[in-house]
Design a protein around this motif. Structure first.
Motif, PDB file in Angstrom:
ATOM      1  N   TYR A 208     -64.331  27.119 -79.371  1.00 42.41           N
ATOM      2  CA  TYR A 208     -63.191  26.386 -78.804  1.00 42.41           C
ATOM      3  C   TYR A 208     -62.278  25.866 -79.919  1.00 42.41           C
ATOM      4  N   SER A 209     -62.864  25.514 -81.066  1.00 39.89           N
ATOM      5  CA  SER A 209     -62.026  25.054 -82.178  1.00 39.89           C
ATOM      6  C   SER A 209     -61.202  26.211 -82.757  1.00 39.89           C
ATOM      7  N   PHE A 210     -61.751  27.443 -82.688  1.00 37.33           N
ATOM      8  CA  PHE A 210     -61.008  28.594 -83.197  1.00 37.33           C
ATOM      9  C   PHE A 210     -59.885  28.978 -82.239  1.00 37.33           C
ATOM     10  N   HIS A 211     -60.109  28.813 -80.913  1.00 36.46           N
ATOM     11  CA  HIS A 211     -59.017  29.007 -79.949  1.00 36.46           C
ATOM     12  C   HIS A 211     -57.887  28.009 -80.226  1.00 36.46           C
ATOM     13  N   LYS A 212     -58.262  26.769 -80.524  1.00 37.14           N
ATOM     14  CA  LYS A 212     -57.261  25.744 -80.832  1.00 37.14           C
ATOM     15  C   LYS A 212     -56.494  26.120 -82.104  1.00 37.14           C
ATOM     16  N   ALA A 213     -57.215  26.586 -83.124  1.00 40.47           N
ATOM     17  CA  ALA A 213     -56.562  26.983 -84.377  1.00 40.47           C
ATOM     18  C   ALA A 213     -55.596  28.148 -84.143  1.00 40.47           C
ATOM     19  N   LEU A 214     -56.025  29.107 -83.308  1.00 38.80           N
ATOM     20  CA  LEU A 214     -55.144  30.241 -82.994  1.00 38.80           C
ATOM     21  C   LEU A 214     -53.927  29.791 -82.210  1.00 38.80           C
ATOM     22  N   ALA A 215     -54.138  28.888 -81.231  1.00 34.72           N
ATOM     23  CA  ALA A 215     -53.021  28.391 -80.428  1.00 34.72           C
ATOM     24  C   ALA A 215     -51.992  27.703 -81.317  1.00 34.72           C
ATOM     25  N   ASP A 216     -52.475  26.863 -82.256  1.00 36.81           N
ATOM     26  CA  ASP A 216     -51.560  26.179 -83.180  1.00 36.81           C
ATOM     27  C   ASP A 216     -50.839  27.181 -84.082  1.00 36.81           C
ATOM     28  N   PHE A 217     -51.594  28.183 -84.527  1.00 35.36           N
ATOM     29  CA  PHE A 217     -51.013  29.202 -85.400  1.00 35.36           C
ATOM     30  C   PHE A 217     -49.912  29.969 -84.675  1.00 35.36           C
ATOM     31  N   TYR A 218     -50.204  30.410 -83.426  1.00 32.92           N
ATOM     32  CA  TYR A 218     -49.201  31.162 -82.653  1.00 32.92           C
ATOM     33  C   TYR A 218     -47.981  30.291 -82.350  1.00 32.92           C
ATOM     34  N   GLU A 219     -48.208  29.005 -82.101  1.00 35.71           N
ATOM     35  CA  GLU A 219     -47.087  28.100 -81.863  1.00 35.71           C
ATOM     36  C   GLU A 219     -46.205  28.006 -83.106  1.00 35.71           C
ATOM     37  N   TYR A 220     -46.859  27.896 -84.286  1.00 35.97           N
ATOM     38  CA  TYR A 220     -46.122  27.835 -85.542  1.00 35.97           C
ATOM     39  C   TYR A 220     -45.309  29.117 -85.750  1.00 35.97           C
ATOM     40  N   GLU A 221     -45.884  30.250 -85.302  1.00 36.80           N
ATOM     41  CA  GLU A 221     -45.203  31.545 -85.428  1.00 36.80           C
ATOM     42  C   GLU A 221     -44.244  31.812 -84.268  1.00 36.80           C
ATOM     43  N   GLU A 222     -44.155  30.847 -83.336  1.00 34.43           N
ATOM     44  CA  GLU A 222     -43.283  30.941 -82.149  1.00 34.43           C
ATOM     45  C   GLU A 222     -43.658  32.116 -81.261  1.00 34.43           C
ATOM     46  N   ARG A 223     -44.934  32.377 -81.176  1.00 39.91           N
ATOM     47  CA  ARG A 223     -45.465  33.414 -80.271  1.00 39.91           C
ATOM     48  C   ARG A 223     -46.045  32.662 -79.076  1.00 39.91           C
ATOM     49  N   TRP A 224     -45.133  32.244 -78.171  1.00 39.05           N
ATOM     50  CA  TRP A 224     -45.446  31.246 -77.149  1.00 39.05           C
ATOM     51  C   TRP A 224     -46.481  31.721 -76.138  1.00 39.05           C
ATOM     52  N   LYS A 225     -46.375  32.958 -75.699  1.00 42.43           N
ATOM     53  CA  LYS A 225     -47.306  33.458 -74.690  1.00 42.43           C
ATOM     54  C   LYS A 225     -48.738  33.440 -75.220  1.00 42.43           C
ATOM     55  N   GLU A 226     -48.921  33.947 -76.432  1.00 39.98           N
ATOM     56  CA  GLU A 226     -50.256  33.986 -77.020  1.00 39.98           C
ATOM     57  C   GLU A 226     -50.770  32.567 -77.292  1.00 39.98           C
ATOM     58  N   SER A 227     -49.835  31.692 -77.687  1.00 43.53           N
ATOM     59  CA  SER A 227     -50.216  30.304 -77.935  1.00 43.53           C
ATOM     60  C   SER A 227     -50.721  29.656 -76.650  1.00 43.53           C
ATOM     61  N   HIS A 228     -49.991  29.870 -75.542  1.00 40.56           N
ATOM     62  CA  HIS A 228     -50.387  29.305 -74.258  1.00 40.56           C
ATOM     63  C   HIS A 228     -51.755  29.833 -73.828  1.00 40.56           C
ATOM     64  N   HIS A 229     -51.980  31.125 -74.002  1.00 45.00           N
ATOM     65  CA  HIS A 229     -53.257  31.747 -73.619  1.00 45.00           C
ATOM     66  C   HIS A 229     -54.420  31.076 -74.347  1.00 45.00           C
ATOM     67  N   HIS A 230     -54.273  30.873 -75.634  1.00 46.03           N
ATOM     68  CA  HIS A 230     -55.388  30.310 -76.404  1.00 46.03           C
ATOM     69  C   HIS A 230     -55.537  28.799 -76.180  1.00 46.03           C
ATOM     70  N   TYR A 231     -54.432  28.104 -75.900  1.00 43.93           N
ATOM     71  CA  TYR A 231     -54.549  26.697 -75.534  1.00 43.93           C
ATOM     72  C   TYR A 231     -55.350  26.542 -74.240  1.00 43.93           C
ATOM     73  N   LYS A 232     -55.061  27.448 -73.291  1.00 44.46           N
ATOM     74  CA  LYS A 232     -55.787  27.419 -72.015  1.00 44.46           C
ATOM     75  C   LYS A 232     -57.282  27.656 -72.250  1.00 44.46           C
ATOM     76  N   LYS A 233     -57.603  28.645 -73.067  1.00 46.69           N
ATOM     77  CA  LYS A 233     -59.009  28.930 -73.406  1.00 46.69           C
ATOM     78  C   LYS A 233     -59.643  27.706 -74.089  1.00 46.69           C
ATOM     79  N   TYR A 234     -58.866  27.155 -74.990  1.00 49.86           N
ATOM     80  CA  TYR A 234     -59.358  25.992 -75.740  1.00 49.86           C
ATOM     81  C   TYR A 234     -59.720  24.850 -74.798  1.00 49.86           C
ATOM     82  N   HIS A 235     -58.836  24.527 -73.857  1.00 50.74           N
ATOM     83  CA  HIS A 235     -59.082  23.399 -72.950  1.00 50.74           C
ATOM     84  C   HIS A 235     -60.277  23.654 -72.032  1.00 50.74           C
TER      85      HIS A 235
END
Length: 442
Positions: free
Chosen positions: A179-206
Motif C-alpha cells: 500500500y505504501s508503494f501504491h501511494k508512492a506511485l500515485a504521488d509520482f504520477y501526480e508529480y508527472e501529471e499523469r492523472w488517470k494513473e495517479s487516481h488508480h493508484h490512490y484508489k488502490k492505496y486507500h
C-alpha cells in the motif's frame, strides 16, 4: 522462560530470551523497554564472545532507533552490525544492514549513499532468493528515484522499480509494503501529471490502507490489553513483594535472622547447646505503684515508649532480645551465633540501658528505676512446638540470671561470681556477700 534460563544458569539462553522480549516491546512500540532488554542481551553476548548474537542485537537496536526517528544512532548500530556480519560472512545480516543503512541515508537526505546501499541490499537478496525482501527493496529504490528533491530523480526508473515492487508484493502478500508503494506511485504520477494513473493508484492505496489500518487497530487493541495485563501483573507483584517484605520484617522482629533461615530451609525443631552465653534480666522498679496512680492507657504507653527505646539500642550492640514479660525484659549475647566477648557485650548493653532509663526519667519525671541481673554459662536455645514460634532459652544459666535480677538493687547490675571472674579486669565490682537464692542455696 527468562526465569527458567536464569535458574539453569544458561547465559546464552538468557541472552536469547532478553532479545526476544526486546523484540516484543519493539513490536508494541515501547521503545524504552525494547532498548532496555536489547542492551542487556547485547552486553551478555559480548561477554560470551558470540559475535553472531552481537550482530543481531546491534541490528535490532538500530531498528528501534530508526522507528523512533533517531537516525544518527540507528546508523551507528547498523554500521557496527554490518562490520561484524561482513567479518563472519553472514549474507542475510549484511543484506538487512545494507537495506536499513540505505533507508537511514534516505531519511537524512544523503540520496547517493542511500541508493548505493539499497542496490547492494537488492543484489544480496537476489542471491539469497528472498522474495519478500526483494519486493520491499525494489519499492525503496523506486521511491528513492521518485524523490523530486534529489538531482538523481529518474521518472522511468521510479516507475519501473515501484511497479516491480507491487508485482512482487502481490506474490508475497506483503500488504504493509504494497500500500505504501501504491501511494508512492500515485504521488509520482501526480508529480508527472499523469492523472488517470495517479487516481488508480490512490484508489488502490486507500483500499489496502484501510485493510492495514484495521489490522493495526487490532494490534493496538492487543497492545492496550497487554499493557493493562502487564500493569495488573506489576501491581500484583508489587503487592506480593510488599507482603513478603512485611512478613520478613515481622519475622525479623520475632526471631533471629539465623533461626528464620533455618526454619525456611525446612528444620522443624531447633534446639542448640551453647557453652558460653551471657543472659540479662531487667525489671522495672516502681512500676506496680505507678500503675495504681495512672490510667491503663498511660501505663501501656509508658512501657511501650521505654521498651521501644531499649529496642533501639539493639541496633548498636550484638545482643539478642529474647522476650518481654510484663514489665520485665530478657536478653542474651553469644546466641544464636557464638562470640567470645559475650559477657563484655552484655555488660556494655546493661550500662546503655541504665543510661537510657536515666534520660527517660529526666524527660518524663516518672519515679522509676530498674534492677538488672546477669549471669554467664551454658544454655539450650531454640524453638519448640508448631504454632506461634518463640525463640527461648533453657537451663540453670537462665534461672541464675533471673535470680540475680530479683535479688539485685535498683539502678545496679547484679552479677554472679562467673561474670565477676570474666570482667574483673574491665569493670569495678562491689561485693554483695553470700545470698540465699531459691533452688541454688547460697
Amino acid at each position: 522462560t527468562l526465569e527458567l534460563q536464569e535458574k539453569l544458569q544458561s547465559k546464552r539462553g538468557v541472552a536469547g530470551t532478553l532479545h526476544n522480549i526486546g523484540n516484543i516491546y519493539q513490536n508494541l512500540s515501547d521503545h524504552s523497554r525494547a532498548l532496555e532488554y536489547l542492551q542487556k542481551a547485547l552486553i551478555m553476548n559480548e561477554e560470551l564472545g558470540r559475535k553472531d548474537g552481537v550482530a543481531v542485537n546491534l541490528s535490532t537496536i538500530g531498528n528501534v532507533y530508526g522507528d523512533s526517528g533517531e537516525y544518527p544512532r540507528a546508523l551507528e548500530y547498523y554500521q557496527r552490525a554490518f562490520a561484524i556480519n561482513k567479518e563472519l560472512g553472514r549474507k542475510p545480516g549484511m543484506a538487512s544492514n545494507y537495506g536499513n543503512i540505505g533507508l537511514v541515508y534516505q531519511h537524512i537526505g544523503d540520496y547517493e549513499r542511500a541508493l548505493e546501499n539499497l542496490q547492494n541490499a537488492l543484489a544480496c537478496y537476489y542471491e539469497l532468493g528472498n522474495a519478500a525482501s526483494i519486493a520491499s527493496t525494489l519499492g525503496n529504490i523506486g521511491t528513492l528515484y521518485a524523490e523530486s528533491k534529489w538531482e538523481g530523480y529518474n521518472a522511468s526508473k521510479a516507475e519501473e522499480f515501484l511497479l516491480k515492487a507491487i508485482d512482487t508484493c502481490g506474490v508475497t502478500g506483503a500488504k504493509n509494503h504494497v500500500y505504501s508503494f501504491h501511494k508512492a506511485l500515485a504521488d509520482f504520477y501526480e508529480y508527472e501529471e499523469r492523472w488517470k494513473e495517479s487516481h488508480h493508484h490512490y484508489k488502490k492505496y486507500h483500499i489496502i490502507e484501510k485493510q492495514v489500518q484495521s489490522e493495526q487497530a487490532k494490534r493496538q487493541a492487543e497492545k492496550q490489553a497487554y499493557e493493562r495485563k502487564e500493569a495488573d501483573r506489576e501491581k500484583a507483584l508489587a503487592v506480593a513483594h510488599a507482603r513478603a517484605q512485611a512478613t520478613d520484617d515481622i519475622l525479623a522482629n520475632i526471631l533471629p535472622r539465623y533461626i528464620i533461615e533455618r526454619l525456611i530451609n525446612g528444620e522443624k525443631k531447633i534446639a542448640d547447646s551453647h557453652d558460653r552465653v551471657s543472659v540479662l534480666f531487667i525489671d522495672i522498679v516502681g512500676f506496680t505503684n505507678l500503675a495504681s496512680l495512672v490510667s491503663a492507657t498511660t501505663i501501656v504507653k509508658l512501657l511501650n515508649t521505654l521498651f521501644s527505646r531499649f529496642d533501639g539500642l539493639l541496633d548498636h550492640y550484638p545482643v539478642e532480645k529474647i522476650k518481654t514479660i510484663g514489665d520485665s525484659y530478657m536478653l542474651a549475647t553469644g546466641i544464636p551465633i557464638p562470640r567470645k566477648d559475650h559477657a563484655l557485650q552484655a555488660a556494655a548493653f546493661a550500662f546503655a540501658m541504665l543510661n537510657e532509663l536515666r534520660r527517660f526519667v529526666a524527660e518524663t519525671g516518672y519515679p522509676i528505676s530498674m534492677r538488672i541481673g546477669m549471669h554467664s554459662g551454658p544454655v539450650v536455645a531454640g524453638i519448640i512446638g508448631t504454632r506461634k514460634f518463640v525463640y527461648d532459652l533453657w537451663g540453670d544459666t537462665v534461672n541464675i540470671a533471673s535470680r540475680m535480677e530479683s535479688h539485685g538493687q535498683p539502678g545496679k547490675i547484679h552479677c554472679s561470681e562467673t561474670v565477676y571472674r570474666e570482667l574483673s579486669d574491665v569493670y569495678k565490682f562491689e561485693r554483695r556477700g553470700a545470698i540465699d537464692i531459691k533452688g541454688k542455696g547460697k
